[in-house]
Design a protein around this motif. Structure first.
Motif, PDB file in Angstrom:
ATOM      1  N   ALA A 124       0.832  -1.205   0.000  1.00  9.18           N
ATOM      2  CA  ALA A 124       0.000   0.000   0.000  1.00  9.18           C
ATOM      3  C   ALA A 124       0.868   1.257   0.000  1.00  9.18           C
ATOM      4  O   ALA A 124       0.546   2.242  -0.690  1.00  9.18           O
ATOM      5  CB  ALA A 124      -0.930  -0.010   1.210  1.00  9.18           C
ATOM      6  N   ASP A 125       1.983   1.243   0.721  1.00  4.77           N
ATOM      7  CA  ASP A 125       2.891   2.394   0.722  1.00  4.77           C
ATOM      8  C   ASP A 125       3.490   2.619  -0.665  1.00  4.77           C
ATOM      9  O   ASP A 125       3.582   3.752  -1.139  1.00  4.77           O
ATOM     10  CB  ASP A 125       4.009   2.196   1.748  1.00  4.77           C
ATOM     11  N   ARG A 126       3.892   1.523  -1.331  1.00  2.00           N
ATOM     12  CA  ARG A 126       4.427   1.656  -2.693  1.00  2.00           C
ATOM     13  C   ARG A 126       3.362   2.200  -3.638  1.00  2.00           C
ATOM     14  O   ARG A 126       3.650   3.041  -4.494  1.00  2.00           O
ATOM     15  CB  ARG A 126       4.937   0.299  -3.191  1.00  2.00           C
ATOM     16  N   SER A 127       2.132   1.748  -3.479  1.00  2.03           N
ATOM     17  CA  SER A 127       1.047   2.232  -4.337  1.00  2.03           C
ATOM     18  C   SER A 127       0.785   3.714  -4.083  1.00  2.03           C
ATOM     19  O   SER A 127       0.556   4.477  -5.028  1.00  2.03           O
ATOM     20  CB  SER A 127      -0.231   1.432  -4.090  1.00  2.03           C
ATOM     21  N   ARG A 128       0.826   4.136  -2.822  1.00  2.00           N
ATOM     22  CA  ARG A 128       0.640   5.563  -2.513  1.00  2.00           C
ATOM     23  C   ARG A 128       1.741   6.407  -3.144  1.00  2.00           C
ATOM     24  O   ARG A 128       1.479   7.479  -3.673  1.00  2.00           O
ATOM     25  CB  ARG A 128       0.627   5.781  -0.999  1.00  2.00           C
ATOM     26  N   GLN A 129       2.977   5.920  -3.086  1.00  2.00           N
ATOM     27  CA  GLN A 129       4.088   6.651  -3.699  1.00  2.00           C
ATOM     28  C   GLN A 129       3.902   6.740  -5.209  1.00  2.00           C
ATOM     29  O   GLN A 129       4.155   7.783  -5.820  1.00  2.00           O
ATOM     30  CB  GLN A 129       5.411   5.972  -3.371  1.00  2.00           C
ATOM     31  N   GLN A 130       3.455   5.652  -5.820  1.00  2.68           N
ATOM     32  CA  GLN A 130       3.241   5.652  -7.262  1.00  2.68           C
ATOM     33  C   GLN A 130       2.109   6.612  -7.635  1.00  2.68           C
ATOM     34  O   GLN A 130       2.209   7.334  -8.620  1.00  2.68           O
ATOM     35  CB  GLN A 130       2.918   4.247  -7.756  1.00  2.68           C
ATOM     36  N   VAL A 131       1.034   6.639  -6.852  1.00  2.00           N
ATOM     37  CA  VAL A 131      -0.073   7.555  -7.113  1.00  2.00           C
ATOM     38  C   VAL A 131       0.407   9.004  -6.994  1.00  2.00           C
ATOM     39  O   VAL A 131       0.075   9.851  -7.830  1.00  2.00           O
ATOM     40  CB  VAL A 131      -1.255   7.273  -6.158  1.00  2.00           C
ATOM     41  N   GLU A 132       1.220   9.275  -5.982  1.00  2.00           N
ATOM     42  CA  GLU A 132       1.736  10.639  -5.808  1.00  2.00           C
ATOM     43  C   GLU A 132       2.634  11.030  -6.977  1.00  2.00           C
ATOM     44  O   GLU A 132       2.579  12.155  -7.477  1.00  2.00           O
ATOM     45  CB  GLU A 132       2.495  10.746  -4.484  1.00  2.00           C
ATOM     46  N   GLN A 133       3.457  10.090  -7.435  1.00  2.00           N
ATOM     47  CA  GLN A 133       4.320  10.370  -8.589  1.00  2.00           C
ATOM     48  C   GLN A 133       3.469  10.642  -9.829  1.00  2.00           C
ATOM     49  O   GLN A 133       3.762  11.570 -10.598  1.00  2.00           O
ATOM     50  CB  GLN A 133       5.255   9.184  -8.840  1.00  2.00           C
ATOM     51  N   LEU A 134       2.417   9.863 -10.042  1.00  2.00           N
ATOM     52  CA  LEU A 134       1.545  10.075 -11.195  1.00  2.00           C
ATOM     53  C   LEU A 134       0.789  11.401 -11.091  1.00  2.00           C
ATOM     54  O   LEU A 134       0.563  12.069 -12.101  1.00  2.00           O
ATOM     55  CB  LEU A 134       0.575   8.906 -11.353  1.00  2.00           C
TER      56      LEU A 134
ATOM     57  N   LYS B 236       1.003  14.308 -13.796  1.00  2.00           N
ATOM     58  CA  LYS B 236      -0.215  14.881 -14.375  1.00  2.00           C
ATOM     59  C   LYS B 236      -0.199  16.398 -14.241  1.00  2.00           C
ATOM     60  O   LYS B 236      -0.583  17.111 -15.174  1.00  2.00           O
ATOM     61  CB  LYS B 236      -1.444  14.303 -13.677  1.00  2.00           C
ATOM     62  N   ALA B 237       0.238  16.891 -13.091  1.00  2.00           N
ATOM     63  CA  ALA B 237       0.330  18.340 -12.891  1.00  2.00           C
ATOM     64  C   ALA B 237       1.331  18.959 -13.862  1.00  2.00           C
ATOM     65  O   ALA B 237       1.105  20.067 -14.377  1.00  2.00           O
ATOM     66  CB  ALA B 237       0.721  18.644 -11.447  1.00  2.00           C
ATOM     67  N   ARG B 238       2.425  18.263 -14.139  1.00  2.00           N
ATOM     68  CA  ARG B 238       3.395  18.782 -15.120  1.00  2.00           C
ATOM     69  C   ARG B 238       2.772  18.865 -16.502  1.00  2.00           C
ATOM     70  O   ARG B 238       3.029  19.804 -17.240  1.00  2.00           O
ATOM     71  CB  ARG B 238       4.637  17.892 -15.177  1.00  2.00           C
ATOM     72  N   TRP B 239       1.967  17.860 -16.865  1.00  2.00           N
ATOM     73  CA  TRP B 239       1.350  17.864 -18.192  1.00  2.00           C
ATOM     74  C   TRP B 239       0.284  18.949 -18.325  1.00  2.00           C
ATOM     75  O   TRP B 239      -0.128  19.279 -19.435  1.00  2.00           O
ATOM     76  CB  TRP B 239       0.759  16.493 -18.523  1.00  2.00           C
ATOM     77  N   GLN B 240      -0.175  19.517 -17.222  1.00  2.00           N
ATOM     78  CA  GLN B 240      -1.134  20.621 -17.277  1.00  2.00           C
ATOM     79  C   GLN B 240      -0.446  21.932 -17.662  1.00  2.00           C
ATOM     80  O   GLN B 240      -1.113  22.874 -18.073  1.00  2.00           O
ATOM     81  CB  GLN B 240      -1.849  20.785 -15.928  1.00  2.00           C
ATOM     82  N   ASP B 241       0.857  21.997 -17.520  1.00  2.00           N
ATOM     83  CA  ASP B 241       1.623  23.190 -17.848  1.00  2.00           C
ATOM     84  C   ASP B 241       1.889  23.230 -19.356  1.00  2.00           C
ATOM     85  O   ASP B 241       2.505  22.315 -19.908  1.00  2.00           O
ATOM     86  CB  ASP B 241       2.950  23.173 -17.086  1.00  2.00           C
ATOM     87  N   PRO B 242       1.427  24.275 -20.074  1.00  2.00           N
ATOM     88  CA  PRO B 242       1.629  24.343 -21.525  1.00  2.00           C
ATOM     89  C   PRO B 242       3.103  24.365 -21.934  1.00  2.00           C
ATOM     90  O   PRO B 242       3.465  23.832 -22.983  1.00  2.00           O
ATOM     91  CB  PRO B 242       0.936  25.644 -21.942  1.00  2.00           C
ATOM     92  N   GLU B 243       3.951  24.953 -21.121  1.00  2.00           N
ATOM     93  CA  GLU B 243       5.384  24.991 -21.459  1.00  2.00           C
ATOM     94  C   GLU B 243       5.997  23.588 -21.423  1.00  2.00           C
ATOM     95  O   GLU B 243       6.836  23.252 -22.249  1.00  2.00           O
ATOM     96  CB  GLU B 243       6.132  25.925 -20.496  1.00  2.00           C
ATOM     97  N   TYR B 244       5.574  22.777 -20.470  1.00  2.00           N
ATOM     98  CA  TYR B 244       6.075  21.406 -20.397  1.00  2.00           C
ATOM     99  C   TYR B 244       5.607  20.603 -21.614  1.00  2.00           C
ATOM    100  O   TYR B 244       6.370  19.820 -22.184  1.00  2.00           O
ATOM    101  CB  TYR B 244       5.601  20.740 -19.098  1.00  2.00           C
ATOM    102  N   VAL B 245       4.361  20.817 -22.019  1.00  2.00           N
ATOM    103  CA  VAL B 245       3.829  20.119 -23.193  1.00  2.00           C
ATOM    104  C   VAL B 245       4.612  20.522 -24.435  1.00  2.00           C
ATOM    105  O   VAL B 245       4.967  19.674 -25.271  1.00  2.00           O
ATOM    106  CB  VAL B 245       2.320  20.404 -23.356  1.00  2.00           C
ATOM    107  N   LYS B 246       4.920  21.818 -24.573  1.00  2.00           N
ATOM    108  CA  LYS B 246       5.720  22.281 -25.719  1.00  2.00           C
ATOM    109  C   LYS B 246       7.102  21.637 -25.704  1.00  2.00           C
ATOM    110  O   LYS B 246       7.600  21.201 -26.748  1.00  2.00           O
ATOM    111  CB  LYS B 246       5.866  23.800 -25.686  1.00  2.00           C
ATOM    112  N   ALA B 247       7.714  21.584 -24.530  1.00  2.00           N
ATOM    113  CA  ALA B 247       9.050  20.987 -24.432  1.00  2.00           C
ATOM    114  C   ALA B 247       9.017  19.510 -24.797  1.00  2.00           C
ATOM    115  O   ALA B 247       9.908  19.007 -25.489  1.00  2.00           O
ATOM    116  CB  ALA B 247       9.602  21.178 -23.024  1.00  2.00           C
ATOM    117  N   GLN B 248       7.986  18.805 -24.356  1.00  2.00           N
ATOM    118  CA  GLN B 248       7.875  17.387 -24.690  1.00  2.00           C
ATOM    119  C   GLN B 248       7.627  17.186 -26.181  1.00  2.00           C
ATOM    120  O   GLN B 248       8.150  16.253 -26.792  1.00  2.00           O
ATOM    121  CB  GLN B 248       6.767  16.726 -23.865  1.00  2.00           C
TER     122      GLN B 248
END
Length: 165
Positions: free
Chosen positions: A46-56, A60-72
């Motif tokens: 459960a701790d590993r799953s929580r860490q994975q959810v937090e990482q995701l 997801k928050a990074r992908w909301q940034d238009p500059e990050y999307v442009k860079a990708q």
């Protein structure tokens, strides 16, 4: 004097009671220990799953940034902004020469197949698609007719179109 027996009846009963208690409590104790181990393993999972959810969530928050999307888009798809001239640096030796392996050595010994695959891996994805379209176009003109054509499967009722589904 008469010799007293080594074990009295009271001592024998006490030993039997203690042995029966050990036999009765052995299985529940073993179950308790195994369940505690299982609980700790589930908590770690459960701790590993929580860490994975937090990482995701962070991703997801990074992908909301238009500059990050442009860079990708620039990095992954080789996009460029209007007015820019994109350049792609290609290693002339190719990726096969950078990291030799047993399979690459075997294919290089058999001919130029490894060189062609190294060139194909260095191309961007859209160039590979265009090359496959060109190869399919020239293959139709140069390919001999098949010896015995395979019959087409029956089309669904009412469908008379010549294209595949």
């Amino acid at each position: 004097m008469a010799a007293r027996p080594r074990f009295t009846s009271r001592a024998t009963v006490l030993v039997l009671v203690l042995c029966s208690l050990v036999a009765i409590l052995a299985y529940p104790t073993r179950q308790f220990i195994s369940q505690r181990a299982e609980i700790s393993a589930q908590q770690a999972k459960a701790d590993r799953s929580r860490q994975q959810v937090e990482q995701l969530r962070r991703e997801k928050a990074r992908w909301q940034d238009p500059e990050y999307v442009k860079a990708q888009a620039r990095a992954r798809l080789h996009y460029a902004m209007p007015g820019e001239t994109p350049y792609i640096a290609v290693d002339p030796a190719g990726p096969a020469a950078a990291r030799p392996s047993a399979s690459a050595a075997g294919t290089a010994a058999s001919g130029g197949a490894a060189t062609g695959s190294a060139r194909a891996a260095a191309k961007p994805w859209y160039a590979s698609i265009w090359d496959s379209v060109d190869a399919a176009d020239t293959a139709d003109a140069a390919a001999p007719a098949p010896a015995s054509p395979r019959p087409l499967p029956p089309s669904p009722a009412g469908d008379t179109s010549p294209h595949d589904h």
